[in-house]
Scaffold this motif. Structure first.
Motif, PDB file in Angstrom:
ATOM      1  N   VAL A  41     -49.986   5.582  25.187  1.00 59.39           N
ATOM      2  CA  VAL A  41     -50.910   4.701  25.970  1.00 59.39           C
ATOM      3  C   VAL A  41     -51.165   3.530  24.761  1.00 59.39           C
ATOM      4  O   VAL A  41     -51.543   2.249  25.968  1.00 59.39           O
ATOM      5  N   ALA A  42     -52.079   3.297  24.291  1.00 61.17           N
ATOM      6  CA  ALA A  42     -52.078   1.791  23.655  1.00 61.17           C
ATOM      7  C   ALA A  42     -50.533   0.987  23.262  1.00 61.17           C
ATOM      8  O   ALA A  42     -50.986   0.242  24.206  1.00 61.17           O
ATOM      9  N   ALA A  43     -50.111   1.240  23.216  1.00 63.59           N
ATOM     10  CA  ALA A  43     -48.504   0.543  23.156  1.00 63.59           C
ATOM     11  C   ALA A  43     -48.073   0.379  24.856  1.00 63.59           C
ATOM     12  O   ALA A  43     -47.782  -0.892  25.528  1.00 63.59           O
ATOM     13  N   LYS A  44     -48.298   0.945  25.882  1.00 69.43           N
ATOM     14  CA  LYS A  44     -48.311   0.571  27.424  1.00 69.43           C
ATOM     15  C   LYS A  44     -49.750  -0.343  28.182  1.00 69.43           C
ATOM     16  O   LYS A  44     -49.439  -1.560  28.352  1.00 69.43           O
ATOM     17  N   LYS A  45     -50.815  -0.495  27.123  1.00 69.61           N
ATOM     18  CA  LYS A  45     -51.589  -1.403  27.516  1.00 69.61           C
ATOM     19  C   LYS A  45     -51.325  -2.584  26.702  1.00 69.61           C
ATOM     20  O   LYS A  45     -51.949  -3.279  27.713  1.00 69.61           O
ATOM     21  N   GLU A  46     -50.514  -2.936  25.944  1.00 74.58           N
ATOM     22  CA  GLU A  46     -50.309  -3.666  25.072  1.00 74.58           C
ATOM     23  C   GLU A  46     -49.561  -4.886  26.077  1.00 74.58           C
ATOM     24  O   GLU A  46     -49.007  -5.588  26.167  1.00 74.58           O
ATOM     25  N   LYS A  98     -40.682  -7.353  23.800  1.00 74.56           N
ATOM     26  CA  LYS A  98     -39.015  -6.347  23.870  1.00 74.56           C
ATOM     27  C   LYS A  98     -39.344  -5.695  22.880  1.00 74.56           C
ATOM     28  O   LYS A  98     -38.745  -4.186  22.359  1.00 74.56           O
ATOM     29  N   GLU A  99     -40.314  -6.176  22.013  1.00 70.73           N
ATOM     30  CA  GLU A  99     -40.572  -5.079  20.633  1.00 70.73           C
ATOM     31  C   GLU A  99     -41.341  -4.117  21.172  1.00 70.73           C
ATOM     32  O   GLU A  99     -40.999  -2.864  20.809  1.00 70.73           O
ATOM     33  N   VAL A 100     -42.172  -4.396  21.830  1.00 64.80           N
ATOM     34  CA  VAL A 100     -43.321  -3.393  22.455  1.00 64.80           C
ATOM     35  C   VAL A 100     -42.423  -2.330  23.174  1.00 64.80           C
ATOM     36  O   VAL A 100     -42.681  -1.124  22.837  1.00 64.80           O
ATOM     37  N   ARG A 101     -42.027  -2.701  23.993  1.00 66.79           N
ATOM     38  CA  ARG A 101     -40.558  -2.213  24.671  1.00 66.79           C
ATOM     39  C   ARG A 101     -40.720  -0.767  24.223  1.00 66.79           C
ATOM     40  O   ARG A 101     -39.369   0.160  24.650  1.00 66.79           O
ATOM     41  N   LYS A 102     -39.221  -2.115  23.094  1.00 67.26           N
ATOM     42  CA  LYS A 102     -38.299  -1.101  21.856  1.00 67.26           C
ATOM     43  C   LYS A 102     -39.119   0.122  21.528  1.00 67.26           C
ATOM     44  O   LYS A 102     -38.586   1.669  21.213  1.00 67.26           O
ATOM     45  N   ASN A 103     -41.019   0.096  21.056  1.00 69.35           N
ATOM     46  CA  ASN A 103     -41.710   0.897  20.352  1.00 69.35           C
ATOM     47  C   ASN A 103     -41.768   1.547  21.454  1.00 69.35           C
ATOM     48  O   ASN A 103     -42.167   2.908  20.877  1.00 69.35           O
ATOM     49  N   ILE A 104     -41.870   1.158  22.781  1.00 71.73           N
ATOM     50  CA  ILE A 104     -41.948   2.453  23.779  1.00 71.73           C
ATOM     51  C   ILE A 104     -41.119   3.624  24.000  1.00 71.73           C
ATOM     52  O   ILE A 104     -41.208   4.868  23.740  1.00 71.73           O
ATOM     53  N   ALA A 105     -40.225   3.333  23.530  1.00 68.26           N
ATOM     54  CA  ALA A 105     -39.073   4.416  24.010  1.00 68.26           C
ATOM     55  C   ALA A 105     -39.302   4.949  22.633  1.00 68.26           C
ATOM     56  O   ALA A 105     -38.323   6.131  22.622  1.00 68.26           O
ATOM     57  N   ARG A 106     -39.168   4.591  21.385  1.00 65.77           N
ATOM     58  CA  ARG A 106     -39.407   5.595  20.143  1.00 65.77           C
ATOM     59  C   ARG A 106     -40.333   6.249  20.510  1.00 65.77           C
ATOM     60  O   ARG A 106     -39.591   7.109  19.999  1.00 65.77           O
ATOM     61  N   ILE A 107     -41.332   5.924  20.901  1.00 65.44           N
ATOM     62  CA  ILE A 107     -42.076   6.912  20.705  1.00 65.44           C
ATOM     63  C   ILE A 107     -42.034   8.039  21.917  1.00 65.44           C
ATOM     64  O   ILE A 107     -42.088   9.308  21.088  1.00 65.44           O
ATOM     65  N   GLN A 108     -41.226   7.836  23.164  1.00 66.97           N
ATOM     66  CA  GLN A 108     -41.379   8.821  23.528  1.00 66.97           C
ATOM     67  C   GLN A 108     -40.291   9.387  23.498  1.00 66.97           C
ATOM     68  O   GLN A 108     -39.594  11.150  23.690  1.00 66.97           O
ATOM     69  N   THR A 109     -38.757   8.722  22.929  1.00 68.07           N
ATOM     70  CA  THR A 109     -37.909   9.881  22.240  1.00 68.07           C
ATOM     71  C   THR A 109     -38.540  10.763  21.441  1.00 68.07           C
ATOM     72  O   THR A 109     -37.814  12.038  20.960  1.00 68.07           O
ATOM     73  N   ILE A 110     -39.524  10.439  20.186  1.00 74.89           N
ATOM     74  CA  ILE A 110     -40.405  11.370  19.017  1.00 74.89           C
ATOM     75  C   ILE A 110     -41.125  12.475  19.888  1.00 74.89           C
ATOM     76  O   ILE A 110     -40.423  13.362  19.739  1.00 74.89           O
ATOM     77  N   ILE A 111     -41.130  11.856  20.892  1.00 76.72           N
ATOM     78  CA  ILE A 111     -42.139  12.938  21.525  1.00 76.72           C
ATOM     79  C   ILE A 111     -41.691  14.006  22.550  1.00 76.72           C
ATOM     80  O   ILE A 111     -42.082  15.132  22.489  1.00 76.72           O
ATOM     81  N   THR A 112     -40.351  13.766  22.908  1.00 81.03           N
ATOM     82  CA  THR A 112     -39.194  14.633  23.144  1.00 81.03           C
ATOM     83  C   THR A 112     -39.122  15.133  22.071  1.00 81.03           C
ATOM     84  O   THR A 112     -38.740  16.886  22.534  1.00 81.03           O
ATOM     85  N   GLU A 113     -37.804  15.148  21.519  1.00 79.09           N
ATOM     86  CA  GLU A 113     -37.775  15.619  20.066  1.00 79.09           C
ATOM     87  C   GLU A 113     -38.500  16.639  19.830  1.00 79.09           C
ATOM     88  O   GLU A 113     -38.509  17.400  19.676  1.00 79.09           O
ATOM     89  N   LYS A 114     -39.972  16.267  19.714  1.00 81.90           N
ATOM     90  CA  LYS A 114     -40.677  17.098  19.400  1.00 81.90           C
ATOM     91  C   LYS A 114     -41.137  18.179  20.342  1.00 81.90           C
ATOM     92  O   LYS A 114     -41.681  19.514  19.580  1.00 81.90           O
ATOM     93  N   THR A 115     -41.519  18.103  21.382  1.00 84.33           N
ATOM     94  CA  THR A 115     -41.387  19.585  22.225  1.00 84.33           C
ATOM     95  C   THR A 115     -40.038  20.526  22.671  1.00 84.33           C
ATOM     96  O   THR A 115     -40.133  21.266  23.034  1.00 84.33           O
ATOM     97  N   LYS A 116     -38.752  19.373  22.250  1.00 82.68           N
ATOM     98  CA  LYS A 116     -38.020  20.607  22.724  1.00 82.68           C
ATOM     99  C   LYS A 116     -37.810  21.558  21.514  1.00 82.68           C
ATOM    100  O   LYS A 116     -36.931  22.298  21.537  1.00 82.68           O
ATOM    101  N   SER A 117     -38.323  21.061  20.402  1.00 85.18           N
ATOM    102  CA  SER A 117     -37.720  21.761  18.870  1.00 85.18           C
ATOM    103  C   SER A 117     -39.109  22.983  19.092  1.00 85.18           C
ATOM    104  O   SER A 117     -39.160  23.758  18.202  1.00 85.18           O
ATOM    105  N   GLU A 118     -40.761  22.933  19.795  1.00 81.41           N
ATOM    106  CA  GLU A 118     -40.938  23.689  20.318  1.00 81.41           C
ATOM    107  C   GLU A 118     -40.827  25.488  20.949  1.00 81.41           C
ATOM    108  O   GLU A 118     -40.108  25.004  21.385  1.00 81.41           O
TER     109      GLU A 118
END
Length: 68
Positions: A23-28, A48-68
């Motif tokens: 949420v903070a990255a999207k606001k930024e 560009k840097e913030v967009r890539k960070n958002i993608a990184r965060i979303q990827t890790i969230i997806t990884e965490k949900t799939k591992s549970e």
């Protein structure tokens, strides 16, 4: 090396902390786009840097949900 440490920090966080970070990255990103539209933004590469960070965060969230 900066990206690796950022990703390692993200992996150490819980799902709720990652959502807050997202949420903070999207606001930024919104603020950066607004500044760019009004010609107040000096460093346009930050968008560009913030967009890539958002993608990184979303990827890790997806990884965490799939591992549970």
């Amino acid at each position: 090396m900066k990206i690796k440490t950022f990703v390692e920090e993200l992996r150490a966080k819980s799902a709720s902390e990652l959502n807050e970070e997202l949420v903070a990255a999207k606001k930024e990103l919104f603020n950066l786009r607004f500044q760019n539209a009004t010609n107040q933004l000096d460093n346009t590469g930050r968008i560009k840097e913030v967009r890539k960070n958002i993608a990184r965060i979303q990827t890790i969230i997806t990884e965490k949900t799939k591992s549970e």
